[in-house]
Design an enzyme around this catalytic site. Structure first.
Site, PDB file in Angstrom:
ATOM      1  N   ASP A 120      44.345  33.464  39.327  1.00 29.36           N
ATOM      2  CA  ASP A 120      43.426  32.397  39.729  1.00 29.36           C
ATOM      3  C   ASP A 120      44.102  31.105  40.139  1.00 29.36           C
ATOM      4  OD1 ASP A 120      40.982  33.779  39.461  1.00 29.36           O
ATOM      5  OD2 ASP A 120      41.175  33.656  37.285  1.00 29.36           O
ATOM      6  N   ASP A 180      37.817  39.238  44.563  1.00 29.00           N
ATOM      7  CA  ASP A 180      37.939  37.777  44.502  1.00 29.00           C
ATOM      8  C   ASP A 180      39.342  37.301  44.878  1.00 29.00           C
ATOM      9  OD1 ASP A 180      36.410  39.252  42.605  1.00 29.00           O
ATOM     10  OD2 ASP A 180      35.940  37.462  41.456  1.00 29.00           O
TER      11      ASP A 180
HETATM   12  N1  GLY Z   1      36.215  35.186  40.298  1.00 30.78           N
HETATM   13  C1  GLY Z   1      35.187  35.452  39.374  1.00 30.78           C
HETATM   14  C2  GLY Z   1      33.802  35.377  39.907  1.00 30.78           C
HETATM   15  O1  GLY Z   1      33.546  35.395  41.095  1.00 30.78           O
HETATM   16  O2  GLY Z   1      32.910  35.317  39.090  1.00 30.78           O
END
Ligand code: GLY
Length: 402
Positions: A120, A180
């Site tokens: 992240d 993601d």
């Molecule tokens: N990256 C986590 C979400 O989209 O909830």
């Protein structure tokens, strides 16, 4: 440009009195809608910034069961979004106060440049320091972004050809990559250009290519999680974590995919990414379960549609991506992208989604869904919904000013 400013100036007074209900929003010019959204974003962001100024290191996350603000430290994957909102609102309003708040909250994320235990870091740093560098010109921000890219690149494994997303649940997933993760490639592409280190761009492209090959179904919807076998480098599991079912289309996942490939086309100029983004956009825009206001249910295949929650975060993300995609495409397709994005921006700026000043724990948008299967963050404000909403406003504003 002139037209935009004239409309905004002429309507500034009346907007104050305008209740933002959907019917009125539908009759407003887009310049007025954007102005209304940015004004509310500014009011809410300043209130949020003031509320947390004496809570060192804290950043907005969502609301708790009582509807009160919940916060996180910089470790939570969403920590960079609020600083990013402040930068975007500064960009949209040019108000020095916003820049000062943006600098202050951006500084709260800096230690994440050393994060190597999850993917992240791209979200955290590029939304905060990345926007700050673009808008503030602070040279010191470059070091943070480059160090962060080095950290992120430690999660790339050659025989898989992708960046590992998560380290937990190792009994089930050997090497999980979630859709993601496409969003983190923007930091890598920036770093490749800034540093001249082509390896970052090679990693990003390899990740995008592997994901294109393994995450997508024939209809261009995608899985949330693909886990790779660490020895063969081939997928051994395709599942969901936040969606309704392994074979369903989790709305925000489709949004990350659309945005990710649109962005990779912008960054590389490679047509395969544009073609892929177009196919994903077609899947989303033509989906029979996409409601009239174009804000998706939290999963395109949620079992109780139409009695399911909408996800404003997915709506905002899709709007922002479609506005940009409309500029890379032509004819009816380009028009459809912009029409859908316009409908989404209008919906999000109506009182169905846009919070009244001082309400909603000072978040801008209501009604997002974090992870319904985990009974977490269902029908709440989320800091990334605000981020992509304000980004969509800025992108649309830039189009009108061209
Ligand atoms: N990256 C986590 C979400 O989209 O909830």
């Amino acid at each position: 440009m002139k037209t935009f400013l004239t409309i905004v100036a002429a309507t500034a007074f009346s907007l104050q009195a305008f209740a933002a209900d959907a019917t009125k929003i539908a009759s407003m010019q887009m310049a007025e809608v954007i102005s209304l959204g940015l004004d509310r974003a500014k009011e809410q962001s300043i209130l949020m910034a003031e509320a947390l100024k004496d809570k060192p290191g804290r950043l907005p996350k969502s609301t708790d069961k009582e509807g009160k603000l919940s916060t996180s430290d910089s470790r939570w994957w969403c920590s960079g979004f609020f600083p990013g909102v402040l930068w975007y609102v500064y960009e949209g309003t040019n108000e020095p106060e916003l820049k000062e708040w943006a600098r202050m909250y951006t500084a709260r994320i800096e230690r994440e440049k050393y994060t190597t235990n999850n993917h992240d870091v791209g979200f955290m740093l590029y939304c905060s320091f990345g926007n700050g560098l673009r808008l503030g010109g602070y040279d010191a921000y470059k070091e943070v972004l480059l160090t962060g890219t080095e950290s992120l690149s430690t999660r790339y494994k050659d025989n898989v050809g992708a960046i590992r997303s998560w380290d937990w649940n190792q009994k089930v997933w050997q090497y999980p990559v979630i859709i993601d993760n496409m969003m983190n490639l923007e930091l890598m592409m920036w770093a490749a250009k800034e540093s001249g280190n082509k390896r970052f761009a090679e990693m990003a492209k390899s990740h995008a290519d592997k994901t294109m090959k393994n995450h997508f179904r024939n209809d261009y919807s995608c899985y949330h999680v693909v886990s790779y076998d660490t020895i063969t480098g081939k997928p051994h599991k395709k599942q969901t974590w936040q969606g309704f079912a392994d074979e369903s289309a989790w709305a925000r996942g489709q949004a990350w995919a659309l945005y990710g490939y649109m962005m990779m086309y912008r960054e590389t100029g490679e047509k395969r990414y544009l073609n892929h983004a177009k196919k994903i956009a077609e899947y989303i825009m033509n989906h029979p379960n996409l409601p009239e206001d174009k804000i998706p249910y939290w999963d395109f295949n949620a079992p109780e549609i139409p009695n399911e929650e909408r996800d404003a975060s997915a709506g905002a993300l899709i709007a922002s991506a479609l506005i940009e995609l409309s500029q890379y495409t032509k004819g009816d397709f380009s028009k459809q992208c912009l029409d859908v994005a316009e409908t989404q921006v209008r919906a999000l700026t109506s009182d169905a989604y846009l919070a009244e000043e001082g309400t909603n724990a000072n978040f801008i948008l209501k009604h997002s869904v974090g992870a319904k299967p985990l009974k977490s963050e269902v029908n709440v404000p989320l800091t990334y919904a605000d981020y992509y909403y304000v980004e969509a406003l800025i992108r649309y504003k830039n189009l009108l000013e061209q």
